[in-house]
Design a protein around this motif. Structure first.
Motif, PDB file in Angstrom:
ATOM      1  N   GLU A 122      32.140  39.821  41.189  1.00 49.77           N
ATOM      2  CA  GLU A 122      32.394  38.531  40.535  1.00 49.77           C
ATOM      3  C   GLU A 122      32.086  37.379  41.478  1.00 49.77           C
ATOM      4  O   GLU A 122      31.451  36.395  41.096  1.00 49.77           O
ATOM      5  N   LEU A 138      40.918  48.278  38.361  1.00 54.00           N
ATOM      6  CA  LEU A 138      40.364  47.291  39.306  1.00 54.00           C
ATOM      7  C   LEU A 138      39.728  46.092  38.599  1.00 54.00           C
ATOM      8  O   LEU A 138      39.723  44.993  39.135  1.00 54.00           O
ATOM      9  N   ARG A 139      39.198  46.318  37.392  1.00 58.14           N
ATOM     10  CA  ARG A 139      38.576  45.196  36.668  1.00 58.14           C
ATOM     11  C   ARG A 139      39.642  44.187  36.250  1.00 58.14           C
ATOM     12  O   ARG A 139      39.471  42.971  36.373  1.00 58.14           O
ATOM     13  N   ALA A 192      40.846  42.388  39.305  1.00 58.91           N
ATOM     14  CA  ALA A 192      39.911  41.355  39.778  1.00 58.91           C
ATOM     15  C   ALA A 192      40.060  40.075  38.968  1.00 58.91           C
ATOM     16  O   ALA A 192      40.078  38.968  39.526  1.00 58.91           O
ATOM     17  N   SER A 229      41.595  43.335  47.506  1.00 55.12           N
ATOM     18  CA  SER A 229      41.935  43.617  46.104  1.00 55.12           C
ATOM     19  C   SER A 229      43.153  44.526  46.025  1.00 55.12           C
ATOM     20  O   SER A 229      43.181  45.586  46.644  1.00 55.12           O
ATOM     21  N   ALA A 287      32.381  52.101  46.756  1.00 54.85           N
ATOM     22  CA  ALA A 287      33.593  51.456  46.219  1.00 54.85           C
ATOM     23  C   ALA A 287      33.655  50.013  46.686  1.00 54.85           C
ATOM     24  O   ALA A 287      34.035  49.114  45.925  1.00 54.85           O
ATOM     25  N   HIS A 288      33.278  49.786  47.948  1.00 57.76           N
ATOM     26  CA  HIS A 288      33.275  48.413  48.468  1.00 57.76           C
ATOM     27  C   HIS A 288      32.230  47.565  47.742  1.00 57.76           C
ATOM     28  O   HIS A 288      32.507  46.458  47.301  1.00 57.76           O
ATOM     29  N   PRO A 307      38.496  50.521  50.938  1.00 58.91           N
ATOM     30  CA  PRO A 307      37.163  49.964  50.680  1.00 58.91           C
ATOM     31  C   PRO A 307      37.160  48.716  49.817  1.00 58.91           C
ATOM     32  O   PRO A 307      36.190  47.964  49.856  1.00 58.91           O
ATOM     33  N   VAL A 308      38.226  48.471  49.062  1.00 62.52           N
ATOM     34  CA  VAL A 308      38.204  47.283  48.205  1.00 62.52           C
ATOM     35  C   VAL A 308      38.866  46.088  48.889  1.00 62.52           C
ATOM     36  O   VAL A 308      39.081  45.056  48.255  1.00 62.52           O
ATOM     37  N   LEU A 340      37.653  54.310  43.946  1.00 61.01           N
ATOM     38  CA  LEU A 340      38.311  54.582  45.223  1.00 61.01           C
ATOM     39  C   LEU A 340      39.066  53.352  45.728  1.00 61.01           C
ATOM     40  O   LEU A 340      38.508  52.254  45.794  1.00 61.01           O
ATOM     41  N   ASN A 379      33.141  46.893  44.042  1.00 63.94           N
ATOM     42  CA  ASN A 379      34.435  46.273  43.782  1.00 63.94           C
ATOM     43  C   ASN A 379      34.259  45.102  42.815  1.00 63.94           C
ATOM     44  O   ASN A 379      33.517  44.158  43.111  1.00 63.94           O
ATOM     45  N   PRO A 380      34.892  45.146  41.651  1.00 67.74           N
ATOM     46  CA  PRO A 380      34.688  44.080  40.667  1.00 67.74           C
ATOM     47  C   PRO A 380      34.939  42.681  41.219  1.00 67.74           C
ATOM     48  O   PRO A 380      34.206  41.749  40.890  1.00 67.74           O
ATOM     49  N   ALA A 381      35.925  42.555  42.088  1.00 64.42           N
ATOM     50  CA  ALA A 381      36.213  41.230  42.652  1.00 64.42           C
ATOM     51  C   ALA A 381      35.024  40.742  43.481  1.00 64.42           C
ATOM     52  O   ALA A 381      34.637  39.568  43.409  1.00 64.42           O
TER      53      ALA A 381
END
Lengths: 110, 586
Positions: free
Chosen positions: A76, B227-228, B231, B185, A67-68, B181-182, B99, A71-73
């Motif tokens: 990018e 999430l897209r 972002a 974000s 997931a990390h 995990p993100v 996730l 991550n789309p961000a």
């Protein structure tokens, strides 16, 4: 017939006693083997369960890492920093039905 | 085995056999003697048989049960796995199952100095393996005469590193830790939980009971965000932060039909994995917890109520040739055209005079009733506990009504505005916003007619094609929108140089009135004018271009297809939007 079970003897032992002894032996052995097998199975199941738990923990850890990483961000940022990629403009998009027209305009490739 | 031993063993076995046979014979003879003496013996035999039968039955039962337990039993099976530990929280995932938050096994490290051979070696090795370890805590543990906790939340790799030191005085205990995990974000939307498993902010706090229940059921909790989309929104907001250096920038993307919040960002943000180390200001979710006078973005609501109530229609005209005087106050159009204007002109030129006249025609009571129906007079109806109360005028006199009609005198959160705009654009139903994924469209309650909603969609589109929102157009996506630039109140007076700039967009504006549409709201607190925007910091120069770019990027994710008849990039750059600023005095 039944009375003979109580009176007939084999090598000095009455048949009914032998039958009872046999049944008792079978039952004792049966219980012993069943319990022993159950114990072995239980230990094996516990080991497998522990293994599943460990694997599940690893899977969750990997899912979190994935997931990390996905991550789309983050993607990018990396694609802009290292590949110079930017969001695609509308001029570079075409609907599926426009593909034929595009290929006609472009002509055959050599 | 040697032959002598074998012979001895055989002799012993023969002796035991003889002893057993002799014993059985003795019992038999005893029975025979008893039998010779009378019928009592039969009774004795029967009793013996009865007792044997009882024992036999007991053994059979035991045997059957033991066999069943061994062959068919479920003891220890996966379905009887241990219940989740206290404080366990379910995974949070986005609408596509990505996730967002997860409980992961970490390790607490303990030190028992009594088992240490060499304190110096222990100290040196531990400091080398765990640079973040508190020196003070280590020294305290080394001086102690019992097992002491050293550090928690060690990852498996850190545990391995410490384990490999081979120090017998160190031990580990498993502990669950919440991990995001993100990272940054959607941090304000996801929020964070403490180490005890209690949600403290965002969805973690708002959905605390649901998250705990889902953990017991072993299921994830699906949020509405994508999430897209998140972002893309955050990337554009970061662009605003870099270019205009505002205090904060917020963005919200919602599905107008279902009320789902597809993305929510508030900058500056924080990393929920280390929330305690973030500056307190970064922890504020400005989209929910801050209220602003939104300026001309509010005109959407005034026009919607005017069209729905019949106070105005698309052919109505408003005389904006002269400033509007209300008591001692004069309302100007900052870039007015000083003429009689049609309803559309008032909207696309963002005329304060025309809008105030529309608001006054509607009257205070009606304005209040509609604003209430749009959810503007209460905290935004959404699960987030951060949702702030609006600041409302004490009385609704003419001055207040005129001001409120163009977004002054009333401060609301961006989330509340997004919810209200959704109601105007989705065919006229107010659907509360939700951060949870919805499987169907909720019913909502009707606040304006579908016809009024359709007219508003057309006005929004006209504003992007010909009005103040031209920089928000995205090729082929039929974007509609309304700019807003409100002077901030500082020390009880409106400060001309400090603006809250915003843009409320909707796309696509065509199709059936109840079709799926998306609302994008960008709000920027005190943006600075820069060379690239010719010194302007208004909504049309700051929030609108960002909204357009966000829409351009997220439309493919949302399944909105471009039409080929779009005004493309060249046209987008051509027109500079008119400036409009809402002002007033308190």
């Amino acid at each position: 017939m039944i009375a003979s079970l109580f009176h007939r003897r084999v090598r000095g032992f009455r048949i009914i006693d032998l039958i009872a002894l046999f049944c008792l032996s079978v039952l004792v052995l049966g219980v012993y083997f069943a319990k022993a097998a159950a114990g072995r199975e239980g230990a094996e199941i516990s080991a497998v369960n522990q293994s599943i738990k460990d694997e599940q923990a690893r899977v969750r850890l990997l899912q979190a890492e994935l997931a990390h990483l996905e991550n789309p961000a983050r993607l990018e940022r990396l694609s802009a920093a290292y590949l110079g990629l930017r969001p695609m403009t509308a001029q570079r998009e075409t609907p599926p039905e426009g593909l034929v027209e595009l290929s006609r305009n472009e002509g055959p490739r050599r | 085995m040697r032959p002598a031993e074998l012979n001895a063993l055989r002799a012993n076995a023969a002796t035991a056999k003889a002893w057993l046979v002799e014993g059985v014979w003795k019992v038999e003879h005893a029975f025979e003697r008893s039998k010779a003496q009378g019928r009592v013996v039969d009774d004795t035999r029967l009793r013996i048989c009865f007792v044997m039968a009882l024992f036999g039955m007991a053994f059979v039962t035991l045997g059957i049960e033991a066999g069943r337990a061994a062959l068919l039993g479920k003891a220890g099976g996966p379905e009887e796995a241990a219940a989740p530990p206290p404080g366990a929280r379910a995974d949070l995932v986005d609408r596509e199952g990505r996730l967002l938050a997860v409980d992961l096994v970490h390790y607490g490290l303990y030190l028992d100095p009594r088992a240490s051979w060499n304190i110096k070696e222990t100290r040196a090795k531990l400091m080398a393996a765990l640079p973040n370890l508190s020196r003070e805590r280590l020294e305290k543990a080394l001086r102690s005469d019992r097992r002491e906790y050293l550090i928690g939340a060690l990852t498996p790799s850190e545990r391995e590193r410490v384990h490999d030191l081979g120090l017998p005085e160190l031990s580990f205990e498993e502990e669950e830790r919440r991990v995001y995990p993100v990272g940054e974000s959607a941090s304000h939307l996801i929020g964070f939980a403490d180490s005890g498993g209690h949600g403290l902010a965002g969805a973690e706090s708002a959905l605390d009971p649901e998250v705990r229940e889902a953990a017991a059921a072993g299921k994830p909790v699906a949020l509405a965000i994508d999430l897209r989309v998140q972002a893309a929104l955050e990337d554009e907001l970061r662009g605003i932060m870099r270019l205009h250096t505002p205090i904060s920038a917020t963005g919200i993307v919602t599905n107008a039909r279902t009320g789902e919040v597809l993305a929510l960002a508030s900058l500056p943000d924080f990393n929920p994995n280390t929330a305690g180390q973030s500056p307190p200001a970064n922890l504020v979710n400005h989209a929910a917890a801050s209220v602003y006078e939104m300026g001309s973005t509010f005109k959407i609501f005034t026009f919607a109520l005017g069209l729905d109530s019949g106070v105005a229609n698309v052919n109505s005209t408003f005389d904006a040739s002269e400033p509007l005087k209300i008591g001692d106050r004069t309302i100007h159009d900052y870039h007015g055209v000083n003429r009689v204007m049609s309803l559309e002109d008032v909207f696309i030129h963002s005329s304060n005079i025309g809008t105030a006249k529309l608001g006054l025609r509607a009257g205070g009571e009606r304005l209040k009733r509609y604003f209430d129906a749009f959810g503007l007079l209460a905290p935004a109806r959404v699960e987030l506990s951060e949702s702030a109360r609006p600041i409302l005028p004490r009385t609704w006199n003419e001055d207040v009504v005129a001001s409120a009609s163009f977004g002054a005198a009333i401060s609301v959160s961006p989330l509340a505005v997004a919810g209200g705009v959704g109601a105007v654009m989705n065919g006229g139903n107010y659907v509360p916003l939700t951060i949870l994924r919805q499987d169907g469209a909720p019913k909502g309650r009707r606040v304006i007619s579908p016809e009024a909603s359709r007219a508003m969609l057309d006005l929004m589109r006209a504003n992007v094609l010909r009005g103040t929102g031209t920089k928000a157009d995205a090729p082929g996506l039929r974007v509609g929108g309304k700019t807003g630039s409100a002077e901030k109140v500082i020390g009880g007076r409106y400060e001309r140089s400090k603006l809250v700039s915003s843009f409320a967009a909707v796309f696509p504006t065509d199709g059936p009135v109840d079709a799926t549409r998306y609302v994008v709201l960008i709000t920027v607190d005190e943006p600075k004018g820069v060379k690239e925007t010719f010194g302007f910091a208004t909504g049309g120069w700051t929030a609108a271009p960002a909204a357009g770019r966000v829409i351009d990027r997220i439309a493919p994710f949302l399944g909105v297809r471009r039409t080929p008849t779009a005004p493309f990039a060249a046209q987008r750059q051509a027109a500079a939007p008119a400036e409009e600023v809402s002002e007033g005095t308190l």
